[in-house]
Design a protein around this motif. Structure first.
Motif, PDB file in Angstrom:
ATOM      1  N   ILE A  83       0.864  -1.174   0.000  1.00  0.00           N
ATOM      2  CA  ILE A  83       0.000   0.000   0.000  1.00  0.00           C
ATOM      3  C   ILE A  83       0.902   1.225   0.000  1.00  0.00           C
ATOM      4  CG2 ILE A  83      -1.756   1.331   1.245  1.00  0.00           C
ATOM      5  CD1 ILE A  83      -2.626  -1.344   2.560  1.00  0.00           C
ATOM      6  N   ILE A  84       0.709   2.090  -0.986  1.00  0.00           N
ATOM      7  CA  ILE A  84       1.441   3.359  -1.030  1.00  0.00           C
ATOM      8  C   ILE A  84       0.414   4.461  -0.858  1.00  0.00           C
ATOM      9  CG2 ILE A  84       2.988   4.855  -2.342  1.00  0.00           C
ATOM     10  CD1 ILE A  84       3.765   2.341  -3.987  1.00  0.00           C
ATOM     11  N   GLN A  85       0.592   5.246   0.199  1.00  0.00           N
ATOM     12  CA  GLN A  85      -0.344   6.347   0.459  1.00  0.00           C
ATOM     13  C   GLN A  85       0.262   7.662  -0.006  1.00  0.00           C
ATOM     14  OE1 GLN A  85      -1.514   5.807   4.710  1.00  0.00           O
ATOM     15  NE2 GLN A  85      -3.522   5.590   3.762  1.00  0.00           N
ATOM     16  N   PHE A  86      -0.560   8.434  -0.681  1.00  0.00           N
ATOM     17  CA  PHE A  86      -0.167   9.748  -1.173  1.00  0.00           C
ATOM     18  C   PHE A  86      -1.036  10.817  -0.514  1.00  0.00           C
ATOM     19  CE2 PHE A  86       0.828   6.783  -4.612  1.00  0.00           C
ATOM     20  CZ  PHE A  86       2.129   7.130  -4.922  1.00  0.00           C
ATOM     21  N   LEU A  87      -0.452  12.002  -0.309  1.00  0.00           N
ATOM     22  CA  LEU A  87      -1.161  13.215   0.122  1.00  0.00           C
ATOM     23  C   LEU A  87      -1.680  13.175   1.559  1.00  0.00           C
ATOM     24  CD1 LEU A  87      -3.231  13.862  -3.135  1.00  0.00           C
ATOM     25  CD2 LEU A  87      -1.030  14.877  -2.480  1.00  0.00           C
ATOM     26  N   LYS A  88      -1.378  12.144   2.307  1.00  0.00           N
ATOM     27  CA  LYS A  88      -1.934  12.027   3.658  1.00  0.00           C
ATOM     28  C   LYS A  88      -0.911  12.323   4.750  1.00  0.00           C
ATOM     29  CE  LYS A  88      -5.698   9.047   2.376  1.00  0.00           C
ATOM     30  NZ  LYS A  88      -6.438   7.820   2.628  1.00  0.00           N
ATOM     31  N   GLY A  89       0.300  12.661   4.373  1.00  0.00           N
ATOM     32  CA  GLY A  89       1.326  12.948   5.370  1.00  0.00           C
ATOM     33  C   GLY A  89       1.859  11.665   5.983  1.00  0.00           C
ATOM     34  N   LYS A  90       2.801  11.810   6.905  1.00  0.00           N
ATOM     35  CA  LYS A  90       3.413  10.625   7.503  1.00  0.00           C
ATOM     36  C   LYS A  90       2.885  10.318   8.901  1.00  0.00           C
ATOM     37  CE  LYS A  90       7.255  12.716   9.878  1.00  0.00           C
ATOM     38  NZ  LYS A  90       8.241  12.263  10.780  1.00  0.00           N
ATOM     39  N   GLU A  91       1.982  11.141   9.393  1.00  0.00           N
ATOM     40  CA  GLU A  91       1.466  10.902  10.741  1.00  0.00           C
ATOM     41  C   GLU A  91       0.828   9.526  10.841  1.00  0.00           C
ATOM     42  OE1 GLU A  91      -2.968  12.866  10.301  1.00  0.00           O
ATOM     43  OE2 GLU A  91      -1.356  14.078  11.096  1.00  0.00           O
ATOM     44  N   LYS A  92       0.744   9.042  12.059  1.00  0.00           N
ATOM     45  CA  LYS A  92       0.135   7.728  12.281  1.00  0.00           C
ATOM     46  C   LYS A  92      -1.265   7.733  11.689  1.00  0.00           C
ATOM     47  CE  LYS A  92      -0.478   4.231  15.802  1.00  0.00           C
ATOM     48  NZ  LYS A  92       0.063   3.146  15.024  1.00  0.00           N
ATOM     49  N   GLN A  93      -1.528   6.756  10.880  1.00  0.00           N
ATOM     50  CA  GLN A  93      -2.783   6.687  10.146  1.00  0.00           C
ATOM     51  C   GLN A  93      -3.604   5.488  10.602  1.00  0.00           C
ATOM     52  OE1 GLN A  93      -3.846   8.771   7.527  1.00  0.00           O
ATOM     53  NE2 GLN A  93      -2.106  10.092   7.896  1.00  0.00           N
ATOM     54  N   ASP A  94      -4.826   5.449  10.135  1.00  0.00           N
ATOM     55  CA  ASP A  94      -5.737   4.353  10.459  1.00  0.00           C
ATOM     56  C   ASP A  94      -5.225   3.010   9.978  1.00  0.00           C
ATOM     57  OD1 ASP A  94      -7.415   6.216  11.574  1.00  0.00           O
ATOM     58  OD2 ASP A  94      -8.711   6.367   9.828  1.00  0.00           O
ATOM     59  N   LEU A  95      -4.373   2.998   8.956  1.00  0.00           N
ATOM     60  CA  LEU A  95      -3.895   1.740   8.398  1.00  0.00           C
ATOM     61  C   LEU A  95      -2.751   1.113   9.171  1.00  0.00           C
ATOM     62  CD1 LEU A  95      -3.770   2.453   4.573  1.00  0.00           C
ATOM     63  CD2 LEU A  95      -5.686   1.750   5.967  1.00  0.00           C
ATOM     64  N   ASP A  96      -2.134   1.845  10.069  1.00  0.00           N
ATOM     65  CA  ASP A  96      -0.941   1.348  10.731  1.00  0.00           C
ATOM     66  C   ASP A  96      -1.168   0.047  11.496  1.00  0.00           C
ATOM     67  OD1 ASP A  96       0.448   3.422   9.646  1.00  0.00           O
ATOM     68  OD2 ASP A  96       0.576   4.590  11.477  1.00  0.00           O
ATOM     69  N   PHE A  97      -2.398  -0.217  11.913  1.00  0.00           N
ATOM     70  CA  PHE A  97      -2.685  -1.445  12.637  1.00  0.00           C
ATOM     71  C   PHE A  97      -2.396  -2.676  11.768  1.00  0.00           C
ATOM     72  CE2 PHE A  97      -6.547  -1.231  10.217  1.00  0.00           C
ATOM     73  CZ  PHE A  97      -6.960  -2.544  10.072  1.00  0.00           C
ATOM     74  N   LEU A  98      -2.473  -2.531  10.456  1.00  0.00           N
ATOM     75  CA  LEU A  98      -2.246  -3.662   9.556  1.00  0.00           C
ATOM     76  C   LEU A  98      -0.841  -4.232   9.706  1.00  0.00           C
ATOM     77  CD1 LEU A  98      -3.926  -2.301   6.298  1.00  0.00           C
ATOM     78  CD2 LEU A  98      -4.793  -4.109   7.783  1.00  0.00           C
ATOM     79  N   GLN A  99       0.120  -3.364   9.927  1.00  0.00           N
ATOM     80  CA  GLN A  99       1.499  -3.819  10.041  1.00  0.00           C
ATOM     81  C   GLN A  99       1.755  -4.524  11.370  1.00  0.00           C
ATOM     82  OE1 GLN A  99       3.328   0.004   8.999  1.00  0.00           O
ATOM     83  NE2 GLN A  99       4.087  -0.982   7.154  1.00  0.00           N
ATOM     84  N   GLU A 100       0.854  -4.369  12.307  1.00  0.00           N
ATOM     85  CA  GLU A 100       1.007  -5.013  13.610  1.00  0.00           C
ATOM     86  C   GLU A 100       0.353  -6.392  13.654  1.00  0.00           C
ATOM     87  OE1 GLU A 100      -0.562  -2.123  16.342  1.00  0.00           O
ATOM     88  OE2 GLU A 100       0.807  -0.583  15.606  1.00  0.00           O
ATOM     89  N   LEU A 101      -0.424  -6.736  12.645  1.00  0.00           N
ATOM     90  CA  LEU A 101      -1.079  -8.037  12.596  1.00  0.00           C
ATOM     91  C   LEU A 101      -0.101  -9.094  12.117  1.00  0.00           C
ATOM     92  CD1 LEU A 101      -4.503  -6.992  11.012  1.00  0.00           C
ATOM     93  CD2 LEU A 101      -4.008  -7.408  13.426  1.00  0.00           C
ATOM     94  N   ASP A 102      -0.047 -10.181  12.850  1.00  0.00           N
ATOM     95  CA  ASP A 102       0.854 -11.274  12.482  1.00  0.00           C
ATOM     96  C   ASP A 102       0.333 -11.995  11.252  1.00  0.00           C
ATOM     97  OD1 ASP A 102       2.542 -10.770  14.608  1.00  0.00           O
ATOM     98  OD2 ASP A 102       1.489 -12.135  15.962  1.00  0.00           O
ATOM     99  N   ASN A 103       1.252 -12.566  10.512  1.00  0.00           N
ATOM    100  CA  ASN A 103       0.950 -13.423   9.369  1.00  0.00           C
ATOM    101  C   ASN A 103       0.282 -12.706   8.194  1.00  0.00           C
ATOM    102  OD1 ASN A 103       1.987 -15.661  10.786  1.00  0.00           O
ATOM    103  ND2 ASN A 103       0.034 -15.892  11.842  1.00  0.00           N
ATOM    104  N   LEU A 104       0.357 -11.391   8.143  1.00  0.00           N
ATOM    105  CA  LEU A 104      -0.160 -10.654   6.995  1.00  0.00           C
ATOM    106  C   LEU A 104       1.021 -10.073   6.232  1.00  0.00           C
ATOM    107  CD1 LEU A 104      -3.248  -8.626   8.277  1.00  0.00           C
ATOM    108  CD2 LEU A 104      -3.207 -10.830   7.124  1.00  0.00           C
ATOM    109  N   ASP A 105       1.039 -10.296   4.941  1.00  0.00           N
ATOM    110  CA  ASP A 105       2.114  -9.762   4.111  1.00  0.00           C
ATOM    111  C   ASP A 105       1.660  -8.433   3.508  1.00  0.00           C
ATOM    112  OD1 ASP A 105       4.373  -9.360   2.637  1.00  0.00           O
ATOM    113  OD2 ASP A 105       4.110 -11.109   1.322  1.00  0.00           O
ATOM    114  N   ILE A 106       1.563  -7.413   4.386  1.00  0.00           N
ATOM    115  CA  ILE A 106       1.155  -6.075   3.973  1.00  0.00           C
ATOM    116  C   ILE A 106       2.260  -5.095   4.346  1.00  0.00           C
ATOM    117  CG2 ILE A 106      -0.491  -4.179   4.261  1.00  0.00           C
ATOM    118  CD1 ILE A 106      -2.639  -6.210   4.876  1.00  0.00           C
ATOM    119  N   LYS A 107       2.701  -4.342   3.361  1.00  0.00           N
ATOM    120  CA  LYS A 107       3.693  -3.294   3.608  1.00  0.00           C
ATOM    121  C   LYS A 107       3.058  -1.959   3.229  1.00  0.00           C
ATOM    122  CE  LYS A 107       7.499  -6.368   2.598  1.00  0.00           C
ATOM    123  NZ  LYS A 107       7.649  -7.245   1.468  1.00  0.00           N
ATOM    124  N   ILE A 108       3.205  -0.976   4.112  1.00  0.00           N
ATOM    125  CA  ILE A 108       2.626   0.347   3.884  1.00  0.00           C
ATOM    126  C   ILE A 108       3.760   1.348   3.739  1.00  0.00           C
ATOM    127  CG2 ILE A 108       1.120   2.152   4.810  1.00  0.00           C
ATOM    128  CD1 ILE A 108      -0.263  -0.091   6.438  1.00  0.00           C
TER     129      ILE A 108
END
Length: 164
Positions: free
Chosen positions: A36-61
């Motif tokens: 996932i590449i996010q544009f225009l939303k800045g680098k602040e902690k976002q709603d999607l950050d929880f995805l990277q904390e879930l085990d066994n998911l191959d999601i990179k933000i």
């Protein structure tokens, strides 16, 4: 998620990113890799950050902007500085497409880059033309130009309905 698709979630309503995230979770349950590449939303902690904390998911933000706030809230000078960072993100997206680095690529708010004149329709067209037919790509943003609509297998428009 066998054959690749190009999907677009656009419109003035809220929930386009949420739709894309839902697709990323679905892809992960099928053993697919997601970027996932996010544009225009800045680098602040976002709603999607929880995805990277879930085990066994191959999601990179990825977020390439350096400021904490959304692009639209920056001064003109700050926008010019962030523009370079955003273009780095766009180049990264191009690389991901060319190298087929993932099964599902979500470019969140990439259509907004057109609204701000950060990139052109032609640049996005080139990227979509270069994509592998097996790769699943999702674009989000408010407005989908006709020139890009031809590349979409599916367009979902999210609108807010005034109940008054």
């Amino acid at each position: 998620m066998g054959k690749g698709l190009t999907e677009v979630y656009c419109g003035s309503g809220r929930g386009k990113t949420t739709l894309a995230v839902g697709q990323s979770l679905r892809a992960c349950t099928q053993g697919k890799s997601v970027i996932i590449i996010q544009f225009l939303k800045g680098k602040e902690k976002q709603d999607l950050d929880f995805l990277q904390e879930l085990d066994n998911l191959d999601i990179k933000i990825f977020r390439f902007e350096k400021r904490d706030v959304c692009y639209e809230h920056l001064t003109e000078q700050e926008k010019e500085e962030e523009r370079r960072n955003i273009l780095n993100g766009l180049n990264f997206a191009r690389k991901v497409i060319l190298t087929q680095e993932c099964d599902l690529l979500i470019m969140d708010e990439i259509l907004g880059l057109l609204d701000y004149g950060i990139t052109t329709e032609e640049t996005l067209e080139e990227m979509l033309r270069a994509s592998d037919p097996e790769m699943h790509i999702i674009l989000t943003g408010r407005y989908l130009p006709d020139s890009l609509a031809q590349f979409a297998d599916s367009v979902t428009t999210v609108e807010t309905v005034d109940k008054n």
